[in-house]
Design a protein around this motif. Structure first.
Motif, PDB file in Angstrom:
ATOM      1  N   TYR A   1     -33.220 -27.618  13.474  1.00  0.00           N
ATOM      2  CA  TYR A   1     -34.575 -28.234  15.000  1.00  0.00           C
ATOM      3  C   TYR A   1     -34.195 -27.267  15.644  1.00  0.00           C
ATOM      4  CZ  TYR A   1     -34.737 -31.573  12.092  1.00  0.00           C
ATOM      5  OH  TYR A   1     -35.573 -32.655  10.432  1.00  0.00           O
ATOM      6  N   GLU A   2     -35.131 -26.810  16.431  1.00  0.00           N
ATOM      7  CA  GLU A   2     -35.080 -26.221  17.670  1.00  0.00           C
ATOM      8  C   GLU A   2     -34.670 -27.171  18.981  1.00  0.00           C
ATOM      9  OE1 GLU A   2     -38.382 -23.766  18.487  1.00  0.00           O
ATOM     10  OE2 GLU A   2     -38.067 -21.992  17.099  1.00  0.00           O
TER      11      GLU A   2
ATOM     12  N   ASP B   1     -38.971 -34.317  27.042  1.00  0.00           N
ATOM     13  CA  ASP B   1     -40.046 -34.847  28.043  1.00  0.00           C
ATOM     14  C   ASP B   1     -40.232 -36.351  27.253  1.00  0.00           C
ATOM     15  OD1 ASP B   1     -40.627 -34.923  24.668  1.00  0.00           O
ATOM     16  OD2 ASP B   1     -42.600 -33.622  24.926  1.00  0.00           O
ATOM     17  N   GLY B   2     -38.836 -36.984  26.872  1.00  0.00           N
ATOM     18  CA  GLY B   2     -38.834 -37.913  26.742  1.00  0.00           C
ATOM     19  C   GLY B   2     -38.863 -38.181  24.725  1.00  0.00           C
ATOM     20  N   SER B   3     -39.596 -37.315  23.896  1.00  0.00           N
ATOM     21  CA  SER B   3     -40.029 -37.422  22.770  1.00  0.00           C
ATOM     22  C   SER B   3     -38.881 -37.435  21.737  1.00  0.00           C
ATOM     23  CB  SER B   3     -41.260 -36.417  22.363  1.00  0.00           C
ATOM     24  OG  SER B   3     -40.466 -34.997  22.236  1.00  0.00           O
ATOM     25  N   ALA B   4     -38.803 -38.842  20.684  1.00  0.00           N
ATOM     26  CA  ALA B   4     -37.836 -38.763  20.030  1.00  0.00           C
ATOM     27  C   ALA B   4     -37.548 -38.870  18.681  1.00  0.00           C
ATOM     28  CB  ALA B   4     -36.626 -39.308  20.382  1.00  0.00           C
ATOM     29  N   PHE B   5     -36.846 -38.931  17.875  1.00  0.00           N
ATOM     30  CA  PHE B   5     -36.528 -38.616  16.257  1.00  0.00           C
ATOM     31  C   PHE B   5     -35.295 -38.156  15.589  1.00  0.00           C
ATOM     32  CE2 PHE B   5     -37.803 -34.252  17.405  1.00  0.00           C
ATOM     33  CZ  PHE B   5     -37.378 -33.684  16.321  1.00  0.00           C
ATOM     34  N   ALA B   6     -35.380 -38.772  14.887  1.00  0.00           N
ATOM     35  CA  ALA B   6     -34.432 -39.200  13.928  1.00  0.00           C
ATOM     36  C   ALA B   6     -34.383 -37.525  12.775  1.00  0.00           C
ATOM     37  CB  ALA B   6     -34.210 -39.426  12.815  1.00  0.00           C
ATOM     38  N   LEU B   7     -33.119 -37.056  12.532  1.00  0.00           N
ATOM     39  CA  LEU B   7     -32.780 -35.773  11.739  1.00  0.00           C
ATOM     40  C   LEU B   7     -32.526 -36.360  10.746  1.00  0.00           C
ATOM     41  CD1 LEU B   7     -30.784 -33.051  14.479  1.00  0.00           C
ATOM     42  CD2 LEU B   7     -32.845 -34.154  14.787  1.00  0.00           C
TER      43      LEU B   7
ATOM     44  N   ASN C   1     -24.411 -41.860  10.336  1.00  0.00           N
ATOM     45  CA  ASN C   1     -24.732 -42.724  10.489  1.00  0.00           C
ATOM     46  C   ASN C   1     -26.500 -42.244  11.701  1.00  0.00           C
ATOM     47  OD1 ASN C   1     -23.574 -44.826  10.477  1.00  0.00           O
ATOM     48  ND2 ASN C   1     -21.710 -44.477  12.453  1.00  0.00           N
ATOM     49  N   GLY C   2     -26.068 -41.287  11.072  1.00  0.00           N
ATOM     50  CA  GLY C   2     -27.191 -39.426  11.802  1.00  0.00           C
ATOM     51  C   GLY C   2     -27.288 -39.127  12.561  1.00  0.00           C
ATOM     52  N   THR C   3     -28.858 -38.493  13.486  1.00  0.00           N
ATOM     53  CA  THR C   3     -28.357 -37.525  14.333  1.00  0.00           C
ATOM     54  C   THR C   3     -30.125 -38.196  15.513  1.00  0.00           C
ATOM     55  OG1 THR C   3     -26.365 -36.074  13.311  1.00  0.00           O
ATOM     56  CG2 THR C   3     -28.166 -35.829  15.636  1.00  0.00           C
TER      57      THR C   3
END
Length: 113
Positions: free
Chosen positions: A95-96, A83-89, A75-77
């Motif tokens: 990822y730091e 700061d609110g920025s978001a993305f799928a790994l 199902n992903g992460t």
């Protein structure tokens, strides 16, 4: 070494000196080549809905900088920075993490302290 502080949405908290593998039935076999040498904590999540993979993701630190890695989960992460920025790994990529980052996976999340 600076410990990695994690607070999971199910109430578990962990102060880890090494790597952390998280899932419904976490083990090292699948991630052994991805983890740094040292101690490894296994965090088991009770998830009757199976929204979390058996081995879903890993956390660790490298040169004092915390990281997260999706372990080819079903199902992903998702990573959300303070700061609110978001993305799928992307699977298999470290990822730091910044203090205050939130990692969402299945119906769970972990806050990085």
């Amino acid at each position: 070494m600076i410990p990695l502080l994690l607070t999971f949405s199910d109430g578990q908290t962990l102060e880890a000196a090494g790597s952390v593998v998280v899932g419904r039935n976490p083990h090292l076999h699948q991630l052994a080549s991805e983890l740094d040498e040292g101690p490894v904590d296994l965090v088991t999540l009770v998830d009757p809905l199976k929204s979390v993979s058996r081995v879903h993701l890993a956390f660790g630190t490298f040169d004092g900088v915390p990281w997260v890695l999706d372990a080819d989960s079903g199902n992903g992460t998702r990573l959300i920075y303070p700061d609110g920025s978001a993305f799928a790994l992307d699977s298999g990529v470290r990822y730091e993490l910044d203090p205050g980052s939130r990692v969402e996976f299945g119906s769970f999340s972990a806050l990085v302290g």
